[in-house]
Design an enzyme around this catalytic site. Structure first.
Site, PDB file in Angstrom:
ATOM      1  N   GLU A  57       7.169   6.145  -3.386  1.00  0.00           N
ATOM      2  CA  GLU A  57       8.197   5.454  -2.618  1.00  0.00           C
ATOM      3  C   GLU A  57       8.902   4.524  -3.611  1.00  0.00           C
ATOM      4  O   GLU A  57       8.244   3.735  -4.286  1.00  0.00           O
ATOM      5  CB  GLU A  57       7.532   4.648  -1.500  1.00  0.00           C
ATOM      6  CG  GLU A  57       8.538   4.075  -0.552  1.00  0.00           C
ATOM      7  CD  GLU A  57       7.899   3.268   0.578  1.00  0.00           C
ATOM      8  OE1 GLU A  57       6.675   3.326   0.757  1.00  0.00           O
ATOM      9  OE2 GLU A  57       8.658   2.570   1.265  1.00  0.00           O
ATOM     10  N   ARG A 292      -8.727   7.045  -4.327  1.00  0.00           N
ATOM     11  CA  ARG A 292      -7.751   6.349  -5.150  1.00  0.00           C
ATOM     12  C   ARG A 292      -8.465   5.629  -6.295  1.00  0.00           C
ATOM     13  O   ARG A 292      -9.667   5.382  -6.236  1.00  0.00           O
ATOM     14  CB  ARG A 292      -6.924   5.377  -4.324  1.00  0.00           C
ATOM     15  CG  ARG A 292      -7.687   4.185  -3.791  1.00  0.00           C
ATOM     16  CD  ARG A 292      -6.925   3.432  -2.722  1.00  0.00           C
ATOM     17  NE  ARG A 292      -5.736   2.782  -3.229  1.00  0.00           N
ATOM     18  CZ  ARG A 292      -4.482   3.119  -2.860  1.00  0.00           C
ATOM     19  NH1 ARG A 292      -4.262   4.082  -2.001  1.00  0.00           N
ATOM     20  NH2 ARG A 292      -3.449   2.477  -3.338  1.00  0.00           N
ATOM     21  N   LYS A 302       1.284  -2.804  -4.533  1.00  0.00           N
ATOM     22  CA  LYS A 302       2.644  -3.163  -4.930  1.00  0.00           C
ATOM     23  C   LYS A 302       3.031  -4.531  -4.374  1.00  0.00           C
ATOM     24  O   LYS A 302       3.762  -5.272  -5.016  1.00  0.00           O
ATOM     25  CB  LYS A 302       3.629  -2.098  -4.428  1.00  0.00           C
ATOM     26  CG  LYS A 302       3.760  -0.929  -5.391  1.00  0.00           C
ATOM     27  CD  LYS A 302       4.836   0.032  -4.951  1.00  0.00           C
ATOM     28  CE  LYS A 302       4.217   1.297  -4.434  1.00  0.00           C
ATOM     29  NZ  LYS A 302       5.155   2.313  -4.007  1.00  0.00           N
TER      30      LYS A 302
HETATM   31  P1  ATP Z   1       0.872   0.691  -2.746  1.00  0.00           P
HETATM   32  O1  ATP Z   1      -0.129   0.748  -1.639  1.00  0.00           O
HETATM   33  O2  ATP Z   1       0.465  -0.087  -3.933  1.00  0.00           O
HETATM   34  O3  ATP Z   1       2.249   0.344  -2.276  1.00  0.00           O
HETATM   35  P2  ATP Z   1       1.404   3.429  -2.451  1.00  0.00           P
HETATM   36  O4  ATP Z   1       0.264   4.353  -2.337  1.00  0.00           O
HETATM   37  O5  ATP Z   1       2.067   3.057  -1.197  1.00  0.00           O
HETATM   38  O6  ATP Z   1       0.947   2.176  -3.292  1.00  0.00           O
HETATM   39  P3  ATP Z   1       3.380   5.271  -3.297  1.00  0.00           P
HETATM   40  O7  ATP Z   1       4.621   5.035  -4.073  1.00  0.00           O
HETATM   41  O8  ATP Z   1       3.506   5.697  -1.901  1.00  0.00           O
HETATM   42  O9  ATP Z   1       2.506   3.953  -3.435  1.00  0.00           O
HETATM   43  O10 ATP Z   1       2.436   6.249  -4.095  1.00  0.00           O
HETATM   44  C1  ATP Z   1       2.848   7.467  -4.656  1.00  0.00           C
HETATM   45  C2  ATP Z   1       1.639   8.328  -4.862  1.00  0.00           C
HETATM   46  O11 ATP Z   1       0.707   7.689  -5.716  1.00  0.00           O
HETATM   47  C3  ATP Z   1       0.934   8.600  -3.545  1.00  0.00           C
HETATM   48  O12 ATP Z   1       0.688   9.992  -3.458  1.00  0.00           O
HETATM   49  C4  ATP Z   1      -0.344   7.830  -3.643  1.00  0.00           C
HETATM   50  O13 ATP Z   1      -1.390   8.516  -3.029  1.00  0.00           O
HETATM   51  C5  ATP Z   1      -0.580   7.722  -5.159  1.00  0.00           C
HETATM   52  N1  ATP Z   1      -1.301   6.496  -5.478  1.00  0.00           N
HETATM   53  C6  ATP Z   1      -0.914   5.227  -5.245  1.00  0.00           C
HETATM   54  N2  ATP Z   1      -1.865   4.351  -5.625  1.00  0.00           N
HETATM   55  C7  ATP Z   1      -2.883   5.098  -6.125  1.00  0.00           C
HETATM   56  C8  ATP Z   1      -4.169   4.789  -6.681  1.00  0.00           C
HETATM   57  N3  ATP Z   1      -4.601   3.523  -6.807  1.00  0.00           N
HETATM   58  N4  ATP Z   1      -4.942   5.814  -7.087  1.00  0.00           N
HETATM   59  C9  ATP Z   1      -4.514   7.077  -6.993  1.00  0.00           C
HETATM   60  N5  ATP Z   1      -3.335   7.445  -6.471  1.00  0.00           N
HETATM   61  C10 ATP Z   1      -2.519   6.472  -6.037  1.00  0.00           C
HETATM   62 MG    MG Z   2       2.926   4.531   0.068  1.00  0.00          MG
END
Ligand code: ATP
Ligand code: MG
Length: 583
Positions: A57, A292, A302
């Site tokens: 995102e 994760r 984030k």
């Molecule tokens: P945050 O919760 O920090 O905002 P997010 O998961 O919402 O992170 P996205 O931009 O939606 O962030 O993530 C893009 C991809 O990265 C998703 O497929 C998510 O599963 C993966 N991802 C995000 N954080 C992790 C992590 N700590 N370990 C593995 N994969 C991750």
């Molecule tokens: Mg997300």
């Protein structure tokens, strides 16, 4: 594309192996751009054996957790002759910005991955599918699978039930499809304010899985979107947008983190309904979940990263202390080190926490064979070789990389006055101290053996000069070099020739391994000494062009800061020490 070591198997590879063996995705058709069934079924057989996607995102900068997902999705596509799409999941208009889109592109490229296959860049924006989402929503309404609910968000929450209690049906749940369709069209046309109504899936308010209790598909939000501007005032919810995006793009294996496990029944429900309605082409994508990355001594949410940046606890999204990829790059992490780290931590379904030292060790292992060596003195004190004439200048040299002893060499002069580390002299040495103390013999690396003869102190009792005499015939690389055995060797730079540099010694941003554990404010765990700046001396010839990196002998890995360094005024970041010294 990257070519790292042979992949270690994991449960996802086993699944893909089986899918390929059974031919599950063999006859899948594909016609770019991503599309609904009508266009897809006119396409040829997909040349990609599998399709995966990395779907960030664009509401912040990528961090080390994303690297795990990037290496996984792009790595699987590479290893199975598939294609991995870079998809911006930009269905939520509020926090998304173009600045983040560009930063994400830069970082995925920097990590060594590419989404162009056969000349087609598989870079997509979920917002490009807004019209398709809408058409699908109308089809769902007409088939009785969705309805417009006029309850408020609070009412919907109150009637959703709990883990032990079923929910209750909305009074609007059984309204005629034609009525819902008209209202949906009015919603799209902007005739209703935010929150006045929402489109909901019509599944089962008594389902034991709360995600199946008529989840919201569309909500009204009168806000501009970073790409579609004011074209839309209804935006799809993530839970249904995501499976539809996967299906439109012909994704076979949709890999996400474990917290989406409970969403999988809805993921399947929505795709099956749209497939029955002829909107989506089979075979449908399947969602798989993995654990994760949780890394000690950092935060990766984030929201928390943004707070650190906005409140000024760090200097920006690429602050070298942050676990953002931009920060790690500025700190001196190589893409190879991050890929090596992701290989080492593996992929599983079991939640775990990886110690930060695993990341640091991956960096050392990646850089050791390739890093240029140089000498730096971080806490200087003068060493005077009293039996050298004042103008003595003797050329010395050393390999740029000791793993290639016959490779390029660096040249630097040995003179009467040198800078050495303050810690390399002790007036009263502790046991097992083998460096300079009165009477002791020590080798000046790449130079002579010297005998320490004493020191000069100022009025406060601080040592300002260490004195020594060199032993002729002991020069490194000459036949006499081994005639005298010494236990210690120290690094040095000629005081007359050394280059002055600012060196930023970074330490962990948090003092605690779990700064954001449940009950505490993570800001309280900030390490107040996470950046110490010292004035250091560098080996002559060290060119601190932004991004240039070295192993400074005995000290660790360092990089010239991408923003602040110039050859004339070096500003250098310490990436990591040679050994794990953090306790
Ligand atoms: P945050 O919760 O920090 O905002 P997010 O998961 O919402 O992170 P996205 O931009 O939606 O962030 O993530 C893009 C991809 O990265 C998703 O497929 C998510 O599963 C993966 N991802 C995000 N954080 C992790 C992590 N700590 N370990 C593995 N994969 C991750
Ligand atoms: Mg997300």
């Amino acid at each position: 594309m990257t070519t790292d070591a042979a992949p270690v198997s994991n449960f996802l590879r086993t699944i893909i192996d089986n899918d390929l063996k059974s031919g599950r995705y063999q006859d899948r058709q594909w016609a770019p751009p991503p599309s609904a069934a009508s266009a897809r079924l006119a396409g040829a057989i997909d040349p990609a054996r599998i399709r995966t996607r990395f779907p960030p995102e664009p509401n912040g900068y990528l961090h080390i957790g994303h690297a795990k997902s990037i290496c996984l999705n792009f790595g699987l596509a590479r290893d199975y002759q598939g294609i991995c799409h870079l998809r911006f999941d930009d269905t939520n208009p509020e926090k998304e910005e173009d600045e983040y889109v560009q930063a994400i592109i830069d970082m995925v490229r920097w990590l060594g991955f590419d989404w162009t296959a056969d000349g087609t860049p598989h870079q997509y924006f979920a917002s490009d599918y807004f019209e398709t989402f809408y058409q699908f929503a109308e089809a769902l309404v007409q088939a009785g699978h969705a309805y417009v609910d006029e309850q408020s968000a609070d009412q919907m929450r109150a009637t959703r039930g709990t883990l032990t209690e079923p929910g209750t049906d909305s009074p609007w749940r059984d309204r005629p499809a034609a009525e819902s369709l008209n209202l949906l069209r009015d919603m799209r046309a902007g005739k209703h304010p935010d929150g006045a109504m929402a489109l909901r899936a019509r599944i089962d308010m008594a389902s034991p899985n709360i995600n199946l209790r008529d989840p919201v598909l569309y909500r009204i939000r009168h806000v501009s979107h970073h790409r579609t501007g004011d074209a839309w005032c209804i935006y799809p919810m993530y839970a249904w947008a995501h499976p539809v995006e996967d299906a439109l793009e012909g994704i076979t294996h949709s890999i996400c983190t474990l917290e989406f496990e409970d969403q999988r029944p809805f993921y399947d429900w929505i795709l099956e309904r749209l497939s029955e309605l002829g909107q989506l082409a089979a075979p449908l994508p399947h969602q798989y979940e993995f654990a994760r990355l949780n890394l000690s001594y950092v935060v990766t949410s984030k929201r928390k990263l943004r707070q650190l940046v906005v409140e000024g606890h760090v200097q920006g999204w690429d602050d070298p202390r942050l676990p953002t990829l931009a920060g790690l790059r500025r700190r001196g992490y190589s893409p190879g080190a991050i890929r090596l780290f992701c290989d080492r931590i593996g992929v599983s379904k079991a939640d775990s926490r990886i110690d930060y030292s695993v990341l640091e060790q991956a960096l050392r292992d990646d850089l050791d064979p390739i890093a240029a060596r140089a000498v730096a003195v971080l806490d200087p004190v003068k060493l005077v070789i009293t039996n050298f004439p004042a103008d003595h200048t003797e050329p010395c040299s050393a390999p740029v990389n000791p793993h290639e002893p016959d490779g390029a060499r660096r040249e630097f002069p040995l003179t009467r006055e040198l800078w050495i580390e303050r810690d390399d002299f002790r007036e009263d040495p502790p046991k097992k101290y083998f460096r300079l103390f009165p009477g002791n013999l020590v080798r000046l690396k790449y130079g002579y053996v010297v005998r320490c003869t004493g020191c000069v102190k100022n009025d406060q009792g601080d040592v300002v000069e260490v004195h020594c005499e060199y032993l002729p015939d002991t020069r490194s690389g000459t036949p006499g070099a081994d005639a005298i055995k010494v236990k210690g060797a120290i690094t040095w730079v000629s005081a007359k020739h050394a280059i002055a540099a600012e060196i930023r010694l970074y330490d962990r941003l948090f003092r605690e391994a779990h700064p954001d554990r449940g009950d505490q404010d993570f800001l309280q765990a900030i390490n107040p000494d996470s950046c110490r700046v010292v004035q250091a001396w560098l080996e002559p010839g060290t060119r601190a062009e932004p991004g240039a990196g070295w192993q400074f002998e005995r000290l660790g890995y360092f990089i010239a800061d991408r923003e602040a360094s110039t050859v004339d005024r070096p500003v250098i970041n310490r990436t990591v020490t040679l050994r794990d010294t953090w306790v």
